[in-house]
Scaffold this active site. Structure first.
Site, PDB file in Angstrom:
ATOM      1  N   ASP A 297     134.349  20.896  27.194  1.00 52.82           N
ATOM      2  CA  ASP A 297     133.153  20.263  27.101  1.00 52.82           C
ATOM      3  C   ASP A 297     132.987  19.758  25.622  1.00 52.82           C
ATOM      4  OD1 ASP A 297     130.293  20.092  26.680  1.00 52.82           O
ATOM      5  OD2 ASP A 297     130.113  22.096  27.646  1.00 52.82           O
TER       6      ASP A 297
ATOM      7  N   ARG B  58     128.887  15.755  29.950  1.00 55.48           N
ATOM      8  CA  ARG B  58     130.157  15.376  31.088  1.00 55.48           C
ATOM      9  C   ARG B  58     129.565  14.708  32.163  1.00 55.48           C
ATOM     10  NH1 ARG B  58     132.744  21.437  31.040  1.00 55.48           N
ATOM     11  NH2 ARG B  58     130.391  21.543  30.571  1.00 55.48           N
TER      12      ARG B  58
ATOM     13  N   CYS C 139     127.839  19.844  35.323  1.00 56.51           N
ATOM     14  CA  CYS C 139     128.274  20.561  34.279  1.00 56.51           C
ATOM     15  C   CYS C 139     127.281  21.521  33.642  1.00 56.51           C
ATOM     16  CB  CYS C 139     128.573  19.481  33.220  1.00 56.51           C
ATOM     17  SG  CYS C 139     127.555  18.575  32.624  1.00 56.51           S
TER      18      CYS C 139
HETATM   19  P1  4NP Z   1     127.777  19.316  29.138  1.00 57.12           P
HETATM   20  O1  4NP Z   1     127.646  19.912  27.634  1.00 57.12           O
HETATM   21  O2  4NP Z   1     127.813  20.657  30.131  1.00 57.12           O
HETATM   22  O3  4NP Z   1     128.701  18.506  29.091  1.00 57.12           O
HETATM   23  O4  4NP Z   1     126.393  18.635  29.316  1.00 57.12           O
HETATM   24  C1  4NP Z   1     126.668  20.848  27.050  1.00 57.12           C
HETATM   25  C2  4NP Z   1     125.580  20.344  26.679  1.00 57.12           C
HETATM   26  C3  4NP Z   1     124.373  21.143  26.414  1.00 57.12           C
HETATM   27  C4  4NP Z   1     124.612  22.509  26.235  1.00 57.12           C
HETATM   28  C5  4NP Z   1     125.795  23.030  26.359  1.00 57.12           C
HETATM   29  C6  4NP Z   1     126.944  22.103  27.028  1.00 57.12           C
HETATM   30  N1  4NP Z   1     123.688  23.243  25.643  1.00 57.12           N
HETATM   31  O5  4NP Z   1     123.913  24.391  25.102  1.00 57.12           O
HETATM   32  O6  4NP Z   1     122.670  22.812  25.277  1.00 57.12           O
END
Ligand code: 4NP
Length: 158
Positions: free
Chosen positions: A125, A14, A8
């Site tokens: 997300d 995720r 992800c």
């Molecule tokens: P993930 O969600 O892709 O599901 O792990 C996110 C986690 C952190 C960030 C963005 C999406 N971030 O901008 O740090």
């Protein structure tokens, strides 16, 4: 051994949720020796921050009694493409971003997790939606339908 990498954007919400949901699913079916599982990010900033699993993902896994250990974000590397058999992304943007790092998907290893579902779609997300519950059930559907595609999934009688 089937090697599966869940991917992800940040590798804290995720993809670690998918990693531990899938790990638990295969353990319940006695298939743990058939798989190697890991997860990774398309972005590198959480690796630089040594970020662990988001508390929302941890709380969701705890509420569903799914065991997990700590996992620290790491960015996908070009060599992951050769090493893993399946690279399972959460959304269309991940698919594009993965290929910026690994090169084009010449072996057809990269899919969205919910591409195996009868209703292929992105997994939203929860970093932005705040809805870890919706993400969890999408991930369960994706992992079950992926196991069906591999001919390993037998619905339980429970
Ligand atoms: P993930 O969600 O892709 O599901 O792990 C996110 C986690 C952190 C960030 C963005 C999406 N971030 O901008 O740090």
């Amino acid at each position: 051994m089937i090697k599966v990498l869940f991917v992800c954007l940040g590798n804290i919400c995720r993809s670690p949720m998918a990693q531990f949901v899938f790990k638990n699913m295969i353990a319940e079916k006695g298939l743990q020796d058939k798989f190697e599982i890991d997860s990774a990010a398309t972005e590198g900033y959480n690796e630089l921050c040594h970020a662990g699993i988001h508390h929302g993902t941890k709380e969701m896994l705890k509420s569903m009694h799914i065991p997990f250990e700590e996992h620290y974000s790491r960015q996908i590397r070009p060599q992951d493409y050769d090493y893993f058999d399946y690279i399972l992304a959460m959304d269309d943007t991940n698919i594009e971003d993965i290929q910026l790092i690994t090169g084009i998907d010449k072996s057809g290893k990269i899919h969205r997790l919910l591409d195996f579902s009868t209703h292929p779609r992105n997994i939203k997300d929860p970093w932005y939606t705040g809805n870890f519950d919706e993400t969890y059930w999408d991930i369960v559907e994706g992992c079950e339908t992926f196991l069906q595609k591999l001919n390993f999934y037998k619905p339980s009688n429970k």
